[in-house]
Scaffold this active site. Structure first.
Site, PDB file in Angstrom:
ATOM      1  N   LEU A  32       6.369   7.559   9.442  1.00 49.29           N
ATOM      2  CA  LEU A  32       5.084   7.481  10.140  1.00 49.29           C
ATOM      3  C   LEU A  32       4.896   6.136  10.826  1.00 49.29           C
ATOM      4  O   LEU A  32       4.180   6.025  11.815  1.00 49.29           O
ATOM      5  CB  LEU A  32       3.933   7.712   9.151  1.00 49.29           C
ATOM      6  CG  LEU A  32       3.874   9.090   8.475  1.00 49.29           C
ATOM      7  CD1 LEU A  32       2.796   9.098   7.402  1.00 49.29           C
ATOM      8  CD2 LEU A  32       3.608  10.178   9.506  1.00 49.29           C
ATOM      9  N   GLY A  78       6.437  -1.726   8.830  1.00 52.51           N
ATOM     10  CA  GLY A  78       5.825  -3.048   8.867  1.00 52.51           C
ATOM     11  C   GLY A  78       6.652  -4.020   8.057  1.00 52.51           C
ATOM     12  O   GLY A  78       7.818  -3.743   7.720  1.00 52.51           O
ATOM     13  N   GLY A 110       7.864  -2.426   4.704  1.00 52.62           N
ATOM     14  CA  GLY A 110       8.904  -1.415   4.792  1.00 52.62           C
ATOM     15  C   GLY A 110       8.417  -0.240   5.609  1.00 52.62           C
ATOM     16  O   GLY A 110       7.459  -0.352   6.374  1.00 52.62           O
ATOM     17  N   CYS A 111       9.059   0.901   5.440  1.00 55.50           N
ATOM     18  CA  CYS A 111       8.700   2.105   6.189  1.00 55.50           C
ATOM     19  C   CYS A 111       7.711   2.964   5.412  1.00 55.50           C
ATOM     20  O   CYS A 111       7.700   2.957   4.179  1.00 55.50           O
ATOM     21  CB  CYS A 111       9.951   2.924   6.493  1.00 55.50           C
ATOM     22  SG  CYS A 111      11.063   2.132   7.677  1.00 55.50           S
ATOM     23  N   ASP A 162      -6.254  -9.955   5.154  1.00 58.89           N
ATOM     24  CA  ASP A 162      -5.345  -9.491   6.205  1.00 58.89           C
ATOM     25  C   ASP A 162      -5.967  -8.334   6.984  1.00 58.89           C
ATOM     26  O   ASP A 162      -5.300  -7.347   7.294  1.00 58.89           O
ATOM     27  CB  ASP A 162      -4.010  -9.066   5.603  1.00 58.89           C
ATOM     28  CG  ASP A 162      -2.903  -8.965   6.647  1.00 58.89           C
ATOM     29  OD1 ASP A 162      -3.030  -9.616   7.708  1.00 58.89           O
ATOM     30  OD2 ASP A 162      -1.918  -8.233   6.414  1.00 58.89           O
TER      31      ASP A 162
END
Length: 445
Positions: free
Chosen positions: A159, A162, A165-166, A278
Site C-alpha cells: 500500500l 516509509g 518499512g512497507c 511527527d
C-alpha cells in the site's frame, strides 16, 4: 480446611483416650468386686492385715494417677501434632493455589503466542470508542496468519512505504481487511519506535486515532497490524495522481477538524498527555468516508513538556523552538498542525527543493501573503478556488497564521483551534455549519 482436619484429628484422639480410661475404670471395679466376693465372712481381715497386704483396692489410686498421666500425655502429643500439621496443611494448600494460578497464566501466554482467533480481537478492537473506559490490550497475532493474509508479503499487496518499512494490504478473513506494517530497519531507534507505537496505541482509543489490531514478533521480523484506511494518506490525496481532486473545501475542513480532535484527545484527555512529535500529511490517514485518523506514533512522547528530547521529526513540520533549542511541548504539535492546514489550503509541499530558493519553504513563502486578504485567494489550490465562502477562507488563514507563530506562547491551544474550525464544517460532517443539502452532498466525495 487444615484447621478442620486438625480439629477432627484431636477429637478422635480424645475419644480414644476416653474409651481407654472407661475400660480401665471398669477393670478396677470388677477387680474390687472379685476381691470382696472371694473374702470369707468369718475370717474378715483385721485392720493390720488390710494395711499390710497388697490388695487391689490399695493399688486403685496409683492406677488412676497412671491413667491421668497417660491422658495428659496423649492430649499434649495430639495438640503438638495438630500444631505441626496445621502450618504444613496451609503450606500445601497455598502451594497448590500458586501452581494452579501459574499454570493458568502460562496457558494464557501460550494462547497468545499461538495467535488468538480473529473473532476475539476483532470484537475487542471494533467496539464503540469510550474515552473514559480502559482499552483492552492489543492482541499478539500469529505470523503464519499474517503471511497468508498478505500473500507472503507480495509486492502487489504493498500500500505504501516509509522509513519504517512497507505497508501491505491483508485479507484477514472474508470480511476484514487490514494494513500490515513490516519493520525493515533493525536499528535501535527503529526497535524503540516499534515498542513506543505498541505502548501508546494499546492505551488510547478515539475515533480520530488509528486502531492497532495487533502485532507480531517472529524471529527478526516485526509486524504491526492496523485497521485499513481505504483512501490512504492525506499526502497521497493532495500530492498523488488525483492532485486533490477528491477533496472539496468542506471535505478539507472536515479533515482539519478530525485532525484537531485527535490532537486534542492526546493533549488534553490522555493521562499523561501525549505529544505526537511527527504530525504531517502522510501520517493522517483517510477511511472510505474521508474521516481522518492520526497514525505513526513511533516518535510520540508522553508528558514531554519542558524536557529536552533528541531531535526527531520531518523537515518542514518541525517547530522552530524544537529545531533550534530542542524544546518540545504540545505547542510543537500545534505548529505542525498549522503546516498541515496550510497544505490543505494551497496543496503545496512544506519543503520543495526544486523550487526557487525563496519558495522552497512553504511557511516562509506563504506567511506574508496570508496576512494580506487581497492575496489569499490567488494562492489557494485551484481545485477549491472560488468554491468557498471568502469569510470562511479568511478565518482559516487566520488560524494558520496563529498556529505558525515562531514564539510558542503566541500559538493557540489545540482546543482553541478545534473550536474555531467547528463552525466551518457542515453539521452532516461533524461541525455546526448548516448548508443546503445539495451542497453537502457535493462536499462528500
Amino acid at each position: 480446611m487444615s484447621v478442620l482436619v486438625g480439629f477432627l484429628f484431636i477429637l478422635i484422639l480424645n475419644f480414644q483416650i476416653a474409651t481407654i480410661d472407661a475400660r480401665a475404670s471398669k477393670l478396677t471395679l470388677r477387680s474390687a468386686v472379685y476381691v470382696r466376693e472371694s473374702s470369707s465372712p468369718a475370717t474378715a481381715p483385721t485392720p493390720s492385715m488390710a494395711d499390710s497386704s497388697p490388695g487391689v483396692q490399695a493399688d486403685s489410686p496409683s492406677h488412676h494417677k497412671l491413667n491421668k498421666k497417660l491422658v495428659i500425655a496423649l492430649i499434649a502429643a495430639s495438640s503438638l501434632l495438630g500444631v505441626i500439621l496445621l502450618p504444613i496443611m496451609c503450606l500445601i494448600i497455598c502451594r497448590r493455589g500458586k501452581i494452579f494460578r501459574s499454570s493458568k497464566i502460562r496457558a494464557n501466554r501460550l494462547d497468545q503466542l499461538r495467535g488468538l482467533p480473529l473473532s476475539s480481537f476483532i470484537s475487542r478492537t471494533n467496539s464503540t470508542f469510550k474515552q473514559n473506559s480502559q482499552k483492552p490490550s492489543v492482541s499478539v497475532m500469529d505470523y503464519s496468519l499474517l503471511k497468508l493474509a498478505t500473500n507472503n508479503f507480495q509486492e502487489s499487496e504493498i500500500l505504501g512505504s516509509g522509513g519504517f518499512g512497507c505497508v501491505y494490504k491483508a485479507q484477514l478473513d472474508d470480511t476484514l481487511l487490514a494494513a500490515v506494517k513490516k519493520l525493515d530497519n533493525q536499528s535501535r531507534d527503529a526497535l524503540k519506535e516499534f515498542q513506543t507505537e505498541i505502548d501508546i496505541l494499546s492505551k488510547v482509543q478515539h475515533p480520530n486515532i488509528i486502531t492497532l489490531l495487533g502485532y507480531c514478533v517472529h524471529d527478526e521480523t516485526k509486524l504491526l497490524v492496523y485497521e485499513l484506511m481505504q483512501n490512504g494518506s492525506l499526502d497521497t490525496q493532495l500530492h498523488g495522481p488525483s492532485c486533490g481532486s477528491n477533496l472539496t473545501w468542506h471535505c478539507r475542513m472536515k479533515i482539519a477538524l478530525d485532525t484537531a480532535r485527535g490532537l486534542e484527545y492526546l493533549h488534553e484527555h490522555c493521562k499523561p498527555s501525549v505529544i505526537h512529535r511527527d504530525l504531517k500529511s502522510s501520517n493522517i490517514l483517510l477511511d472510505s468516508r474521508f474521516n481522518a485518523k492520526l497514525s505513526d506514533f513511533g516518535l510520540a512522547v508522553t508528558d514531554g513538556a519542558n524536557k529536552n528530547i533528541k531531535l526527531s521529526g520531518t523537515l518542514g513540520y518541525v517547530a522552530p523552538e524544537y529545531l533550534l533549542d530542542g524544546k518540545l511541548t504540545d505547542k510543537s504539535d500545534v505548529y505542525a498542525f498549522g503546516v498541515v492546514l496550510l497544505e490543505l489550503l494551497l496543496r503545496r509541499r512544506p519543503v520543495d527543493k526544486q523550487a526557487p530558493s525563496e519558495c522552497q519553504s512553504l511557511v516562509t513563502w506563504a506567511m506574508p501573503q496570508l496576512t494580506d486578504r487581497s492575496k489569499i485567494p490567488g494562492i489557494i489550490d485551484p481545485v477549491i478556488r472560488d468554491k468557498m465562502d471568502l469569510k470562511h477562507l479568511y478565518q482559516v488563514a487566520a488560524v494558520v497564521v496563529l498556529c505558525l507563530q515562531p514564539e510558542p506562547s503566541y500559538r493557540p491551544l489545540i482546543t482553541d483551534v478545534l473550536h474555531s474550525l467547528v463552525p466551518l464544517v457542515p453539521v452532516e460532517l461533524g461541525g455546526t455549519l448548516r448548508v443546503a443539502e445539495n451542497r453537502v452532498a457535493a462536499a462528500v466525495p
